[in-house]
Design a protein around this motif. Sequence first.
Motif, PDB file in Angstrom:
ATOM      1  N   LYS A  35      -8.460  -3.575   6.489  1.00 41.53           N
ATOM      2  CA  LYS A  35      -9.171  -3.174   7.709  1.00 41.53           C
ATOM      3  C   LYS A  35      -9.339  -1.655   7.744  1.00 41.53           C
ATOM      4  N   LEU A  36      -8.298  -0.924   7.356  1.00 40.14           N
ATOM      5  CA  LEU A  36      -8.377   0.535   7.328  1.00 40.14           C
ATOM      6  C   LEU A  36      -9.408   1.006   6.307  1.00 40.14           C
ATOM      7  N   GLN A  37      -9.448   0.329   5.174  1.00 42.97           N
ATOM      8  CA  GLN A  37     -10.390   0.729   4.126  1.00 42.97           C
ATOM      9  C   GLN A  37     -11.837   0.473   4.543  1.00 42.97           C
ATOM     10  N   ARG A  38     -12.048  -0.482   5.464  1.00 40.77           N
ATOM     11  CA  ARG A  38     -13.406  -0.789   5.923  1.00 40.77           C
ATOM     12  C   ARG A  38     -13.904   0.186   6.989  1.00 40.77           C
ATOM     13  N   MET A  39     -13.018   1.007   7.500  1.00 43.07           N
ATOM     14  CA  MET A  39     -13.424   1.933   8.559  1.00 43.07           C
ATOM     15  C   MET A  39     -14.439   2.939   8.022  1.00 43.07           C
ATOM     16  N   PRO A  40     -15.369   3.394   8.871  1.00 40.51           N
ATOM     17  CA  PRO A  40     -16.377   4.363   8.412  1.00 40.51           C
ATOM     18  C   PRO A  40     -15.721   5.642   7.891  1.00 40.51           C
ATOM     19  N   LYS A  41     -16.385   6.260   6.942  1.00 37.25           N
ATOM     20  CA  LYS A  41     -15.908   7.530   6.412  1.00 37.25           C
ATOM     21  C   LYS A  41     -15.857   8.555   7.543  1.00 37.25           C
ATOM     22  N   PRO A  42     -14.767   9.322   7.639  1.00 34.23           N
ATOM     23  CA  PRO A  42     -14.676  10.281   8.748  1.00 34.23           C
ATOM     24  C   PRO A  42     -15.766  11.337   8.683  1.00 34.23           C
ATOM     25  N   PHE A  93       7.612  -3.872   9.108  1.00 34.59           N
ATOM     26  CA  PHE A  93       7.044  -3.305   7.891  1.00 34.59           C
ATOM     27  C   PHE A  93       5.994  -4.241   7.300  1.00 34.59           C
ATOM     28  N   ARG A  94       6.272  -5.527   7.301  1.00 30.84           N
ATOM     29  CA  ARG A  94       5.328  -6.495   6.723  1.00 30.84           C
ATOM     30  C   ARG A  94       3.967  -6.411   7.404  1.00 30.84           C
ATOM     31  N   ILE A  95       3.983  -6.117   8.705  1.00 29.75           N
ATOM     32  CA  ILE A  95       2.715  -6.016   9.429  1.00 29.75           C
ATOM     33  C   ILE A  95       2.112  -4.624   9.268  1.00 29.75           C
ATOM     34  N   GLU A  96       2.930  -3.579   9.389  1.00 30.29           N
ATOM     35  CA  GLU A  96       2.397  -2.220   9.266  1.00 30.29           C
ATOM     36  C   GLU A  96       1.746  -2.012   7.899  1.00 30.29           C
ATOM     37  N   TYR A  97       2.348  -2.561   6.854  1.00 27.80           N
ATOM     38  CA  TYR A  97       1.815  -2.396   5.502  1.00 27.80           C
ATOM     39  C   TYR A  97       1.266  -3.714   4.950  1.00 27.80           C
ATOM     40  N   TRP A  98       0.741  -4.516   5.844  1.00 23.47           N
ATOM     41  CA  TRP A  98       0.105  -5.780   5.507  1.00 23.47           C
ATOM     42  C   TRP A  98      -1.176  -5.489   4.727  1.00 23.47           C
ATOM     43  N   SER A  99      -1.434  -6.237   3.690  1.00 27.19           N
ATOM     44  CA  SER A  99      -2.649  -6.028   2.904  1.00 27.19           C
ATOM     45  C   SER A  99      -3.898  -6.200   3.758  1.00 27.19           C
ATOM     46  N   LEU A 100      -3.827  -7.100   4.759  1.00 31.33           N
ATOM     47  CA  LEU A 100      -4.987  -7.302   5.631  1.00 31.33           C
ATOM     48  C   LEU A 100      -5.228  -6.092   6.530  1.00 31.33           C
ATOM     49  N   GLU A 101      -4.142  -5.473   6.984  1.00 31.85           N
ATOM     50  CA  GLU A 101      -4.296  -4.251   7.773  1.00 31.85           C
ATOM     51  C   GLU A 101      -4.847  -3.128   6.897  1.00 31.85           C
ATOM     52  N   GLU A 102      -4.358  -3.049   5.666  1.00 29.01           N
ATOM     53  CA  GLU A 102      -4.851  -2.031   4.744  1.00 29.01           C
ATOM     54  C   GLU A 102      -6.344  -2.236   4.484  1.00 29.01           C
ATOM     55  N   PRO A 159       0.839  -1.205   0.000  1.00 34.52           N
ATOM     56  CA  PRO A 159       0.000   0.000   0.000  1.00 34.52           C
ATOM     57  C   PRO A 159       0.871   1.251   0.000  1.00 34.52           C
ATOM     58  N   ALA A 160       0.317   2.357  -0.455  1.00 36.01           N
ATOM     59  CA  ALA A 160       1.054   3.616  -0.450  1.00 36.01           C
ATOM     60  C   ALA A 160       1.408   4.011   0.987  1.00 36.01           C
ATOM     61  N   MET A 161       2.504   4.751   1.127  1.00 34.19           N
ATOM     62  CA  MET A 161       2.906   5.214   2.453  1.00 34.19           C
ATOM     63  C   MET A 161       1.784   6.071   3.046  1.00 34.19           C
ATOM     64  N   ARG A 162       1.427   5.781   4.297  1.00 36.15           N
ATOM     65  CA  ARG A 162       0.257   6.424   4.903  1.00 36.15           C
ATOM     66  C   ARG A 162       0.574   7.766   5.538  1.00 36.15           C
ATOM     67  N   GLY A 163       1.806   8.098   5.668  1.00 38.67           N
ATOM     68  CA  GLY A 163       2.182   9.345   6.318  1.00 38.67           C
ATOM     69  C   GLY A 163       3.464   9.152   7.087  1.00 38.67           C
ATOM     70  N   ALA A 164       4.301  10.182   7.097  1.00 40.44           N
ATOM     71  CA  ALA A 164       5.632  10.049   7.683  1.00 40.44           C
ATOM     72  C   ALA A 164       5.771  10.773   9.012  1.00 40.44           C
ATOM     73  N   ASP A 165       4.678  11.300   9.556  1.00 46.16           N
ATOM     74  CA  ASP A 165       4.759  12.020  10.826  1.00 46.16           C
ATOM     75  C   ASP A 165       4.762  11.049  12.005  1.00 46.16           C
ATOM     76  N   PRO A 166       5.380  11.431  13.119  1.00 43.35           N
ATOM     77  CA  PRO A 166       5.391  10.552  14.294  1.00 43.35           C
ATOM     78  C   PRO A 166       4.020  10.470  14.948  1.00 43.35           C
ATOM     79  N   ALA A 167       3.732   9.312  15.540  1.00 41.36           N
ATOM     80  CA  ALA A 167       2.527   9.158  16.354  1.00 41.36           C
ATOM     81  C   ALA A 167       2.834   9.399  17.826  1.00 41.36           C
ATOM     82  N   ILE A 168       4.103   9.254  18.202  1.00 41.34           N
ATOM     83  CA  ILE A 168       4.545   9.449  19.585  1.00 41.34           C
ATOM     84  C   ILE A 168       5.714  10.433  19.585  1.00 41.34           C
ATOM     85  N   VAL A 169       5.611  11.471  20.407  1.00 41.45           N
ATOM     86  CA  VAL A 169       6.699  12.437  20.571  1.00 41.45           C
ATOM     87  C   VAL A 169       7.031  12.505  22.057  1.00 41.45           C
TER      88      VAL A 169
END
Length: 676
Positions: free
Chosen positions: A405-412, A394-403, A335-345
């Motif tokens: 799951k993200l695509q199934r999330m309700p529209k914001p 990386f294999r898990i973060e950009y796993w097709s199954l995770e992607e 999947p395309a890179m989802r964003g390069a910003d940190p989630a934890i600072v």
Amino acid sequence: MSTVEELVARSNRLGADPKNTNYAGGNTSAKGAATDPVTGQPVELLWVKGSGGDLGALTESGLAVLRLDRLRSLVDVYPGVEREDEMVAAFDYCLHGKGGAAPSIDTAMHGLVDADHVDHLHPDAGIAFATAADGEALTKECFGDDVVWVPWRRPGFQLGLDIAAVKQANPQAIGCILGGHGITAWGRTSEECERHSLSIIERAAAYIAEKGAADPFGAPLEGYVALPEEERRTRAARLAPVIRGLASTDKPQVGHFTDSDVVLDFLASERHPELAALGTSCPDHFLRTKVRPMVLDLPATAPVEDTVARLEELHAAYRADYAAYYERHATPESPAMRGADPAIVLVPGVGMFSFGANKQTARVAGEFYVNAINVMRGAEAISTYSPIEENEKFRIEYWSLEEAKLQRMPKPKPLQSRIAFVTGAASGIGKAIATRLAAEGACVVIADLDLGKAQAAAADIGGADVAVGVAADVSDGEAVAAALREAVLAFGGVDLVVNNAGLSLSKSLLETTERDWDLQHDVMAKGSFLVARESARIMIEQEMGGDIVYISSKNSIFAGPNNIAYGATKADQAHQVRLLAAELGPHQIRVNGINPDGVVRGSGIFAGGWGASRAAVYGVPEEELGAYYAQRTLLKREVLPEHVANAVFALCGGDLTHTTGLHVPVDAGVAAAFLR
């Protein structure tokens, strides 16, 4: 209890204690018999926690229900580990009836293990063993033959086969440690399974406490110890908008601040930079925290200006490093890179800032990093912390199954990731506005002179992930600054400010006292100025734009009798809109106003005596004032607080992106108040 009732009760007990598993982490299952409604014959079923959801709040609707015979038959068609992702779709062909919740990736683990009850959990103590460099030997030393080591394998069908084989080869075992991941336990009954899960967790924690090093993170670093609480939180509020703006470079984020002892002690230690750089290990952790945090490398006492400059440098380096991580491991199918910003600072001496698309996601990300710190402490206490390899992350973060799951999330929702600050919001128009903004996805700060009422209104709107109440005397600059600091600490910043606080005294010119004049100008004219000034500072630091909305009045345009102080201060507010729209436009901050009229029902101003005064002026009973106002409008309709809230949303909801300096009448049509 029935099998399902036992499973739900066990799940809730395990999920209620954070030492057992993290939020939404792990899954539980039970096997049993039911009657097939089609054949009338008994059928073996598996009930297992479905994809998503949290054990602590699990209900029957959150369970996936599968036929065991069909699930076990998948072993015969399993195409091998290289194609194991295909097995998730195959679970759909094993569902019983409608099947309940969607089956998770861990379904095979529960269905293939030869035990009636299975728990898979992510306890900090268990993951400490799972991430220790010599975890296999330590597992043997701690548990003997009771618990078996299973080397790291990505969650999936093959892991289910592995654990099933371990259970078969070790009939004496009560469970296993999954390398880099967590624990799995089983039992003949629900009670026995739960007892085995808790035994593994408690024995692991006791081993770490008894045999572990006292200071696994090393000695304190000079200058990095926690600042005193008041100073710490003041500095956190000063830095939060800057950090939120950086973390929102790719897309807007909501923030959460944590200054627990766990976080502060870790950041005060000499080894925190090297350990943080190793990243998290458990898949549930790094999916929410990213592979590693961004860590400020300055002492807590550094000047704020130096800290801000260094945070900006570190953020640029973090983004470059994350992009390089993606490029190192991505394949054409990734999947395309989802964003390069940190989630934890992490900011030594101050605490941790965590980010997500909404408050719950941001808060949970912070909770997961606290779990990660606990895991690192435990692993370092008994061995060396050794998380899974970067390519596996990386294999898990950009796993097709995770992607998927993200695509199934309700529209914001339209206002997701936006943080609103509404004054005078404990009742009336302000509460209606806050309620509408929250319903559209915003996090809302209810600011009111009465703290108790503000907190009660926030509770009515939603929990702390949706709304919080703060005390705010808008006529006091220090009180306004303090209220906005609370807003920043609650959600990370401010994007949408509604100047709604107000009052009115209906008096003629000769009856109006200096105190009457000063009170109304202090609350509405001065108060709006103070709130706009302090919130604009935050918005400018965030560099994310924003909205400021003034709830003015028809009386800012229309000259009526017996309200000299109110009408004059509303005209002041109306011109502030124009002045600030001109000044703040270069910062992409839009400033607009709303001119309501005749909002009687639910209005705090009318209930406070204004209604009785205006009714006397117009010679009608007070209870008929709303209807009286409606009849003098062009539309002959009564205006309610919800109609004003609708106008606020119309201005800020995303469609009027190029509108600033506008006043919107919400008066059902008063020709004398038309804007000219």
